[in-house]
Motif scaffolding. Structure first.
Motif, mmCIF file in Angstrom:
data_model
loop_
_atom_site.group_PDB
_atom_site.id
_atom_site.type_symbol
_atom_site.label_atom_id
_atom_site.label_comp_id
_atom_site.label_asym_id
_atom_site.label_seq_id
_atom_site.Cartn_x
_atom_site.Cartn_y
_atom_site.Cartn_z
ATOM 1 N N LEU A 31 0.809 -1.219 0.000
ATOM 2 C CA LEU A 31 0.000 0.000 0.000
ATOM 3 C C LEU A 31 0.838 1.263 0.000
ATOM 4 N N GLY A 32 2.146 1.119 -0.259
ATOM 5 C CA GLY A 32 3.011 2.288 -0.328
ATOM 6 C C GLY A 32 2.957 2.954 -1.687
ATOM 7 N N ALA A 33 4.043 3.634 -2.019
ATOM 8 C CA ALA A 33 4.076 4.387 -3.281
ATOM 9 C C ALA A 33 4.040 3.466 -4.486
ATOM 10 N N ASN A 34 4.683 2.292 -4.401
ATOM 11 C CA ASN A 34 4.727 1.384 -5.552
ATOM 12 C C ASN A 34 3.485 0.506 -5.667
ATOM 13 N N GLN A 35 2.783 0.278 -4.554
ATOM 14 C CA GLN A 35 1.594 -0.575 -4.536
ATOM 15 C C GLN A 35 1.857 -1.905 -5.239
ATOM 16 N N ASP A 36 2.868 -2.594 -4.757
ATOM 17 C CA ASP A 36 3.249 -3.883 -5.326
ATOM 18 C C ASP A 36 2.471 -4.984 -4.603
ATOM 19 N N TYR A 37 1.284 -5.270 -5.108
ATOM 20 C CA TYR A 37 0.427 -6.262 -4.453
ATOM 21 C C TYR A 37 0.970 -7.677 -4.612
ATOM 22 N N GLY A 38 1.689 -7.932 -5.671
ATOM 23 C CA GLY A 38 2.253 -9.259 -5.864
ATOM 24 C C GLY A 38 3.299 -9.591 -4.817
ATOM 25 N N SER A 39 4.248 -8.668 -4.612
ATOM 26 C CA SER A 39 5.281 -8.891 -3.602
ATOM 27 C C SER A 39 4.683 -8.884 -2.197
ATOM 28 N N GLY A 40 3.707 -8.015 -1.968
ATOM 29 C CA GLY A 40 3.056 -7.999 -0.666
ATOM 30 C C GLY A 40 2.340 -9.302 -0.370
ATOM 31 N N SER A 41 1.681 -9.862 -1.370
ATOM 32 C CA SER A 41 1.002 -11.149 -1.193
ATOM 33 C C SER A 41 2.005 -12.266 -0.950
ATOM 34 N N ALA A 42 3.131 -12.234 -1.669
ATOM 35 C CA ALA A 42 4.164 -13.246 -1.452
ATOM 36 C C ALA A 42 4.715 -13.164 -0.037
ATOM 37 N N GLY A 43 4.941 -11.939 0.453
ATOM 38 C CA GLY A 43 5.407 -11.783 1.833
ATOM 39 C C GLY A 43 4.385 -12.274 2.841
ATOM 40 N N ALA A 44 3.099 -12.052 2.571
ATOM 41 C CA ALA A 44 2.055 -12.542 3.464
ATOM 42 C C ALA A 44 2.026 -14.065 3.504
ATOM 43 N N VAL A 45 2.232 -14.697 2.346
ATOM 44 C CA VAL A 45 2.282 -16.156 2.309
ATOM 45 C C VAL A 45 3.485 -16.682 3.078
ATOM 46 N N ILE A 46 4.635 -16.034 2.910
ATOM 47 C CA ILE A 46 5.840 -16.448 3.642
ATOM 48 C C ILE A 46 5.614 -16.329 5.142
ATOM 49 N N LEU A 47 5.026 -15.219 5.581
ATOM 50 C CA LEU A 47 4.767 -15.018 7.001
ATOM 51 C C LEU A 47 3.771 -16.051 7.526
ATOM 52 N N THR A 48 2.754 -16.380 6.749
ATOM 53 C CA THR A 48 1.768 -17.379 7.158
ATOM 54 C C THR A 48 2.415 -18.747 7.314
ATOM 55 N N VAL A 49 3.255 -19.122 6.351
ATOM 56 C CA VAL A 49 3.936 -20.417 6.431
ATOM 57 C C VAL A 49 4.863 -20.451 7.640
ATOM 58 N N LEU A 50 5.558 -19.343 7.906
ATOM 59 C CA LEU A 50 6.454 -19.291 9.059
ATOM 60 C C LEU A 50 5.684 -19.458 10.363
ATOM 61 N N ILE A 51 4.549 -18.782 10.482
ATOM 62 C CA ILE A 51 3.723 -18.913 11.686
ATOM 63 C C ILE A 51 3.219 -20.342 11.842
ATOM 64 N N CYS A 52 2.793 -20.956 10.745
ATOM 65 C CA CYS A 52 2.295 -22.338 10.811
ATOM 66 C C CYS A 52 3.404 -23.299 11.239
ATOM 67 N N VAL A 53 4.600 -23.118 10.690
ATOM 68 C CA VAL A 53 5.710 -24.017 11.034
ATOM 69 C C VAL A 53 6.081 -23.876 12.504
ATOM 70 N N ILE A 54 6.204 -22.638 12.976
ATOM 71 C CA ILE A 54 6.554 -22.420 14.380
ATOM 72 C C ILE A 54 5.453 -22.940 15.300
#
Length: 322
Positions: A282-305
């Protein structure tokens, strides 16, 4: 003279025909009642949880700048970009340390409060409400009070006023990363906000422990205090402790509100993974693809832990397998 024979006397009376029950059909059936009560919840869960999760996973494989309906497939480039982003990986490492500190601290404080309230013989409901009340407070409001009133960097702040009585100079609590005093502000506000909720969970578990266990321990010579707590109370709280730790781990990695309002969004220190994703998507670049990828990475990390923690503490196992 009666002509009734013995055969007629012993003949049973004809049974009355029972009235047939009308079929209710679907209306009023248990199946209809089930879907009537759970249907709205399932619809909301599908629309606001499952569909966004699926859309985010699908969006993470596309180049999506300034749009959420992309057409250019780029594979795992968004994941590669987020994993090489120093801000994102740094926030993950920082919050792993933060979770390692805040989780046991909140667990110990919540359990201690529950033990104290459970031992009260009067005004138990009052103190239970007092400790639980901060849970109803907004994270944003509490963060602003901590930042602008309690830990204000000027001499009128409560913390600086107290340390000023002992001749200590004013401290810039949240504006200077060295030394990182902002962690004290964030940790204290989070402890104040969430300890009461987990205290209620522990208090409910303590009240379910049979008194016969303590009576048997007293007969065997166990001393009240540390011995009964270690060998009776703590083992009986195993399931509740596991659930509390799992909830605290998830909440630690999802921290956003208090950090966003206490730490400057322009600062690179003290950022949460969600703050990095917020600026990416939601910043200046509004890169929803990279933001979604980061959200998936964070979700997987939370699930693993979470799964690893549950495996260690035996979450979901029966008593016979322990």
């Amino acid at each position: 003279m009666s002509t009734t024979t013995a055969r007629d006397v012993t003949r049973p009376a004809p049974a009355k025909a029972s009235k047939a029950r009308p079929r209710r059909g679907l209306w009023g059936s248990p199946t209809f009642n089930f879907w009537l009560f759970t249907g709205p919840f399932l619809i909301g869960l599908m629309i606001f949880v499952f569909v966004p999760i699926g859309w985010s996973i699908w969006l993470s494989f596309f180049e999506a700048r300034f749009t959420v309906t992309p057409s250019k497939f780029i594979g795992f480039d968004n994941y590669r970009q987020m994993l090489t982003n120093s801000d994102f990986t740094g926030s993950l490492g920082t919050f792993t340390v933060f979770a390692a500190f805040i989780v046991p601290t909140t667990w110990a404080l919540s359990l201690g409060l529950a033990l104290l309230v459970n031992r009260l013989r009067f005004m138990r409901a009052f103190f239970r409400s007092v400790f639980f009340l901060p849970t109803a407070c907004s994270y944003v409001a509490a963060a602003l009070i901590w930042k602008m009133s309690l830990f204000n960097g000027v001499r009128f702040g409560l913390a600086n006023t107290i340390i000023g009585w002992f001749g200590v100079d004013n401290i810039a609590w949240v504006s200077n990363p060295s030394p990182p005093w902002y962690w004290l502000v964030i940790v204290t506000v989070r402890l104040w906000l969430q300890s009461g909720f987990y205290m209620i969970l522990f208090l409910a578990a303590l009240q379910n422990i049979p008194n016969e266990l303590y009576e048997a321990a007293a007969i065997d010579g166990a001393k009240r205090g540390w011995q009964t707590f270690r060998y009776i109370t703590l083992p009986q709280l195993r399931a509740t402790s596991t659930a509390v730790i799992l909830l605290l781990l998830v909440a630690a990695y999802q921290a956003f509100d208090e950090f966003y309002n206490i730490v400057s969004t322009r600062a690179t220190w003290g950022q949460t993974p969600l703050m990095v994703l917020f600026k990416t998507a939601l910043g200046a670049n509004q890169d929803y693809g990279s933001g979604s990828a980061g959200a998936v990475i964070l979700t997987v990390l939370i699930c693993v832990i979470t799964l690893f923690q549950g495996k260690i503490m035996g979450f979901g196992r029966g008593e016979e397998s322990k």
